[in-house]
Design a protein around this motif. Structure first.
Motif, PDB file in Angstrom:
ATOM      1  N   ALA A 199       5.258  86.452  82.200  1.00  0.00           N
ATOM      2  CA  ALA A 199       5.691  87.501  81.272  1.00  0.00           C
ATOM      3  C   ALA A 199       7.055  88.067  81.645  1.00  0.00           C
ATOM      4  O   ALA A 199       7.602  88.875  80.901  1.00  0.00           O
ATOM      5  CB  ALA A 199       4.659  88.627  81.238  1.00  0.00           C
ATOM      6  N   GLY A 200       7.604  87.648  82.785  1.00  0.00           N
ATOM      7  CA  GLY A 200       8.947  88.078  83.162  1.00  0.00           C
ATOM      8  C   GLY A 200       9.001  89.298  84.043  1.00  0.00           C
ATOM      9  O   GLY A 200      10.026  89.998  84.073  1.00  0.00           O
ATOM     10  N   ILE A 201       7.933  89.559  84.798  1.00  0.00           N
ATOM     11  CA  ILE A 201       7.944  90.720  85.685  1.00  0.00           C
ATOM     12  C   ILE A 201       9.066  90.578  86.710  1.00  0.00           C
ATOM     13  O   ILE A 201       9.451  89.472  87.098  1.00  0.00           O
ATOM     14  CB  ILE A 201       6.571  90.904  86.364  1.00  0.00           C
ATOM     15  N   ASP A 202       9.595  91.711  87.157  1.00  0.00           N
ATOM     16  CA  ASP A 202      10.762  91.708  88.038  1.00  0.00           C
ATOM     17  C   ASP A 202      10.397  91.654  89.515  1.00  0.00           C
ATOM     18  O   ASP A 202      11.219  91.237  90.339  1.00  0.00           O
ATOM     19  CB  ASP A 202      11.594  92.955  87.767  1.00  0.00           C
ATOM     20  N   CYS A 203       9.209  92.107  89.860  1.00  0.00           N
ATOM     21  CA  CYS A 203       8.824  92.176  91.268  1.00  0.00           C
ATOM     22  C   CYS A 203       7.308  92.144  91.375  1.00  0.00           C
ATOM     23  O   CYS A 203       6.593  92.595  90.475  1.00  0.00           O
ATOM     24  CB  CYS A 203       9.373  93.463  91.899  1.00  0.00           C
ATOM     25  N   ILE A 204       6.830  91.602  92.487  1.00  0.00           N
ATOM     26  CA  ILE A 204       5.414  91.625  92.828  1.00  0.00           C
ATOM     27  C   ILE A 204       5.266  92.404  94.130  1.00  0.00           C
ATOM     28  O   ILE A 204       5.967  92.138  95.102  1.00  0.00           O
ATOM     29  CB  ILE A 204       4.854  90.197  92.998  1.00  0.00           C
ATOM     30  N   GLU A 205       4.328  93.351  94.136  1.00  0.00           N
ATOM     31  CA  GLU A 205       4.019  94.099  95.345  1.00  0.00           C
ATOM     32  C   GLU A 205       2.808  93.464  96.025  1.00  0.00           C
ATOM     33  O   GLU A 205       1.842  93.123  95.375  1.00  0.00           O
ATOM     34  CB  GLU A 205       3.707  95.563  95.010  1.00  0.00           C
ATOM     35  N   HIS A 206       2.882  93.284  97.311  1.00  0.00           N
ATOM     36  CA  HIS A 206       1.845  92.691  98.164  1.00  0.00           C
ATOM     37  C   HIS A 206       1.862  91.160  98.045  1.00  0.00           C
ATOM     38  O   HIS A 206       2.257  90.478  98.968  1.00  0.00           O
ATOM     39  CB  HIS A 206       0.453  93.263  97.890  1.00  0.00           C
ATOM     40  N   GLY A 207       1.389  90.625  96.935  1.00  0.00           N
ATOM     41  CA  GLY A 207       1.505  89.190  96.678  1.00  0.00           C
ATOM     42  C   GLY A 207       0.723  88.317  97.628  1.00  0.00           C
ATOM     43  O   GLY A 207       1.061  87.141  97.823  1.00  0.00           O
ATOM     44  N   THR A 208      -0.359  88.829  98.182  1.00  0.00           N
ATOM     45  CA  THR A 208      -1.119  88.068  99.169  1.00  0.00           C
ATOM     46  C   THR A 208      -1.780  86.820  98.569  1.00  0.00           C
ATOM     47  O   THR A 208      -2.111  85.892  99.304  1.00  0.00           O
ATOM     48  CB  THR A 208      -2.197  88.956  99.813  1.00  0.00           C
ATOM     49  N   GLY A 209      -1.969  86.795  97.263  1.00  0.00           N
ATOM     50  CA  GLY A 209      -2.633  85.655  96.637  1.00  0.00           C
ATOM     51  C   GLY A 209      -1.697  84.586  96.109  1.00  0.00           C
ATOM     52  O   GLY A 209      -2.137  83.675  95.390  1.00  0.00           O
ATOM     53  N   LEU A 210      -0.426  84.659  96.448  1.00  0.00           N
ATOM     54  CA  LEU A 210       0.529  83.675  95.932  1.00  0.00           C
ATOM     55  C   LEU A 210       0.198  82.260  96.391  1.00  0.00           C
ATOM     56  O   LEU A 210      -0.106  82.024  97.551  1.00  0.00           O
ATOM     57  CB  LEU A 210       1.947  84.037  96.383  1.00  0.00           C
ATOM     58  N   THR A 211       0.299  81.321  95.456  1.00  0.00           N
ATOM     59  CA  THR A 211       0.138  79.897  95.758  1.00  0.00           C
ATOM     60  C   THR A 211       1.508  79.233  95.812  1.00  0.00           C
ATOM     61  O   THR A 211       2.521  79.825  95.418  1.00  0.00           O
ATOM     62  CB  THR A 211      -0.696  79.214  94.670  1.00  0.00           C
ATOM     63  N   ASP A 212       1.541  77.992  96.261  1.00  0.00           N
ATOM     64  CA  ASP A 212       2.809  77.263  96.322  1.00  0.00           C
ATOM     65  C   ASP A 212       3.457  77.175  94.938  1.00  0.00           C
ATOM     66  O   ASP A 212       4.680  77.333  94.800  1.00  0.00           O
ATOM     67  CB  ASP A 212       2.587  75.862  96.872  1.00  0.00           C
ATOM     68  N   GLU A 213       2.649  76.924  93.913  1.00  0.00           N
ATOM     69  CA  GLU A 213       3.189  76.790  92.560  1.00  0.00           C
ATOM     70  C   GLU A 213       3.749  78.120  92.054  1.00  0.00           C
ATOM     71  O   GLU A 213       4.814  78.155  91.425  1.00  0.00           O
ATOM     72  CB  GLU A 213       2.097  76.291  91.607  1.00  0.00           C
ATOM     73  N   LEU A 214       3.049  79.204  92.325  1.00  0.00           N
ATOM     74  CA  LEU A 214       3.523  80.513  91.880  1.00  0.00           C
ATOM     75  C   LEU A 214       4.778  80.937  92.642  1.00  0.00           C
ATOM     76  O   LEU A 214       5.684  81.548  92.073  1.00  0.00           O
ATOM     77  CB  LEU A 214       2.420  81.551  92.051  1.00  0.00           C
ATOM     78  N   ILE A 215       4.829  80.608  93.908  1.00  0.00           N
ATOM     79  CA  ILE A 215       6.033  80.893  94.695  1.00  0.00           C
ATOM     80  C   ILE A 215       7.233  80.153  94.109  1.00  0.00           C
ATOM     81  O   ILE A 215       8.323  80.718  93.960  1.00  0.00           O
ATOM     82  CB  ILE A 215       5.807  80.520  96.170  1.00  0.00           C
ATOM     83  N   ALA A 216       7.034  78.906  93.764  1.00  0.00           N
ATOM     84  CA  ALA A 216       8.128  78.130  93.169  1.00  0.00           C
ATOM     85  C   ALA A 216       8.585  78.748  91.849  1.00  0.00           C
ATOM     86  O   ALA A 216       9.789  78.794  91.556  1.00  0.00           O
ATOM     87  CB  ALA A 216       7.686  76.685  92.960  1.00  0.00           C
ATOM     88  N   GLU A 217       7.637  79.240  91.062  1.00  0.00           N
ATOM     89  CA  GLU A 217       7.999  79.871  89.782  1.00  0.00           C
ATOM     90  C   GLU A 217       8.769  81.175  90.023  1.00  0.00           C
ATOM     91  O   GLU A 217       9.749  81.455  89.324  1.00  0.00           O
ATOM     92  CB  GLU A 217       6.739  80.138  88.966  1.00  0.00           C
ATOM     93  N   MET A 218       8.333  81.961  90.990  1.00  0.00           N
ATOM     94  CA  MET A 218       9.061  83.191  91.321  1.00  0.00           C
ATOM     95  C   MET A 218      10.480  82.871  91.777  1.00  0.00           C
ATOM     96  O   MET A 218      11.437  83.545  91.381  1.00  0.00           O
ATOM     97  CB  MET A 218       8.326  83.968  92.413  1.00  0.00           C
ATOM     98  N   ALA A 219      10.618  81.852  92.596  1.00  0.00           N
ATOM     99  CA  ALA A 219      11.948  81.481  93.091  1.00  0.00           C
ATOM    100  C   ALA A 219      12.858  81.064  91.944  1.00  0.00           C
ATOM    101  O   ALA A 219      14.041  81.431  91.908  1.00  0.00           O
ATOM    102  CB  ALA A 219      11.826  80.368  94.128  1.00  0.00           C
ATOM    103  N   SER A 220      12.323  80.320  91.005  1.00  0.00           N
ATOM    104  CA  SER A 220      13.150  79.843  89.893  1.00  0.00           C
ATOM    105  C   SER A 220      13.574  80.983  88.974  1.00  0.00           C
ATOM    106  O   SER A 220      14.641  80.937  88.364  1.00  0.00           O
ATOM    107  CB  SER A 220      12.397  78.778  89.087  1.00  0.00           C
ATOM    108  N   ARG A 221      12.755  82.023  88.900  1.00  0.00           N
ATOM    109  CA  ARG A 221      13.037  83.157  88.027  1.00  0.00           C
ATOM    110  C   ARG A 221      13.795  84.283  88.736  1.00  0.00           C
ATOM    111  O   ARG A 221      14.261  85.222  88.090  1.00  0.00           O
ATOM    112  CB  ARG A 221      11.720  83.732  87.471  1.00  0.00           C
ATOM    113  N   GLY A 222      13.842  84.222  90.067  1.00  0.00           N
ATOM    114  CA  GLY A 222      14.449  85.312  90.820  1.00  0.00           C
ATOM    115  C   GLY A 222      13.544  86.526  90.958  1.00  0.00           C
ATOM    116  O   GLY A 222      14.013  87.632  91.248  1.00  0.00           O
TER     117      GLY A 222
END
Length: 351
Positions: A195-218
């Motif tokens: 949805a285009g969120i700007d930041c995630i707080e805590h993020g303990t449940g991040l997976t490799d795929e989600l991390i890659a998506e966050m990196a691509s979006r900044g």
């Protein structure tokens, strides 16, 4: 004042402060000389709560002032308040207090967050309008509760449908605000990130795929590692919900690997303590140490120059407020040095 030392992050020599409390572009005649071995822009706590008292209730304005003074003593001169039930706008512009960037009130669903802290929406479809209202009430940020324990399923679960999140984040962006979200688990993350969120707080449940998506979006991450250290105690008190309790223990076991993967992928990672409620204020140095142990290549910058740029606040450029901290040694060598400021200047005034 003439501060004689090394100005970080660029390594420049010496810094002058004029009578207006601003960084001077040139030497100030007659300035008092002070030995200042390492000079840093004021530290940043990118996730705290000025307005939540010990125990989790709403703080009085006097208590909020005390919290801000504690942060000042630790050298944290810029605070991103990630949701508070107390309106601290009366503290805005106080020359003796750190700047507070407010996200106004958390937005949650009934019985899906700490009682009394959030605005609870009976109908999730109300979220876009509520986000617009909090964008107007805050200082450029809005805070969502992305997941929390659902006692019906006995585990962490998302609070919002994906289409509502997209409309809500669009509404914030249209109002010139950024959006962040509290997220412990995994299930809420795809919808928030897509949805285009700007930041995630805590993020303990991040997976490799989600991390890659966050990196691509900044998309930024503020992992609040000293708060995650409380997960085993949370699990110990949740014996009625064994699936949730084990989930929290697992998230605690893997968090430093998760943060390390985010860093390796290029996700912007900043320092925040989650102070307020169960965590005392003034612990930014400990969070920087935790990020350093997790492999952050610029852990000091994550609580200083990099965080200031991310939040749109100045460094120690000519004409900027002389909000700075002096240390006797270089904290980039050992972040524990941040625990012991030799001098704190706020608007050129020494504390």
């Amino acid at each position: 004042m003439h501060l004689r030392g090394t100005v970080l992050p660029d390594g420049g020599r010496d810094l002058y402060v004029d009578d207006a409390g601003l960084v001077s572009a040139s030497p100030v005649p007659g300035a008092d000389a002070v030995d200042a071995p390492f000079i840093l822009p004021g530290l940043v706590d990118a996730h705290c709560h000025v307005g939540i008292a010990t125990g989790g209730s709403a703080a009085t304005l006097e208590e909020c002032e005390e919290q801000a003074v504690t942060e000042r003593g630790a050298g944290a001169l810029l605070l991103r308040d990630c949701g508070s039930p107390t309106d601290t706008t009366a503290l805005r512009g106080r020359p003796d207090l750190p700047e507070i960037i407010r996200a106004a009130r958390h937005l949650a669903r009934p019985k899906r967050y700490i009682p009394g802290l959030a605005i609870d929406l009976d109908d999730p479809a109300l979220l876009p309008d509520a986000v617009a209202a909090q964008a107007a009430a805050g200082d450029g940020w809005v805070k969502l509760v992305g997941d929390w324990i659902d006692r019906g399923v006995g585990d962490l679960a998302p609070l919002w449908p994906d289409d509502v999140l997209e409309a809500a984040i669009d509404a914030a962006h249209a109002a010139g605000a950024r959006v962040t979200a509290h997220v412990f688990g995994t299930d809420a993350l795809p919808g928030l990130i897509e949805a285009g969120i700007d930041c995630i707080e805590h993020g303990t449940g991040l997976t490799d795929e989600l991390i890659a998506e966050m990196a691509s979006r900044g998309t930024a991450l503020v992992p609040t590692l000293i708060n995650i250290d409380n997960f085993p105690d949370i699990a110990a008190g949740a014996s009625r919900y064994p699936v949730y309790a084990e989930h929290m223990r697992d998230l605690h076991r893997t968090v430093r690997d998760t943060v390390g993967k985010a860093l390796d992928a290029g996700v912007p990672v900043f320092a925040g303590t989650d102070a307020g409620g169960g965590i005392r204020h003034g612990r930014i140095a400990e969070e920087v140490e935790a990020l350093h142990r997790a492999g952050h290549p610029d852990a000091v910058g994550a609580a200083c120059w990099a965080a200031r740029v991310w939040l749109g606040r100045p460094l120690l450029d000519p004409g900027a407020p002389a909000d700075l901290v002096v240390y006797r040694e270089d904290p980039r060598v050992d972040p524990a040095i941040l625990r012991d400021p030799a001098l704190v200047l706020l608007g050129g005034r020494a504390y």
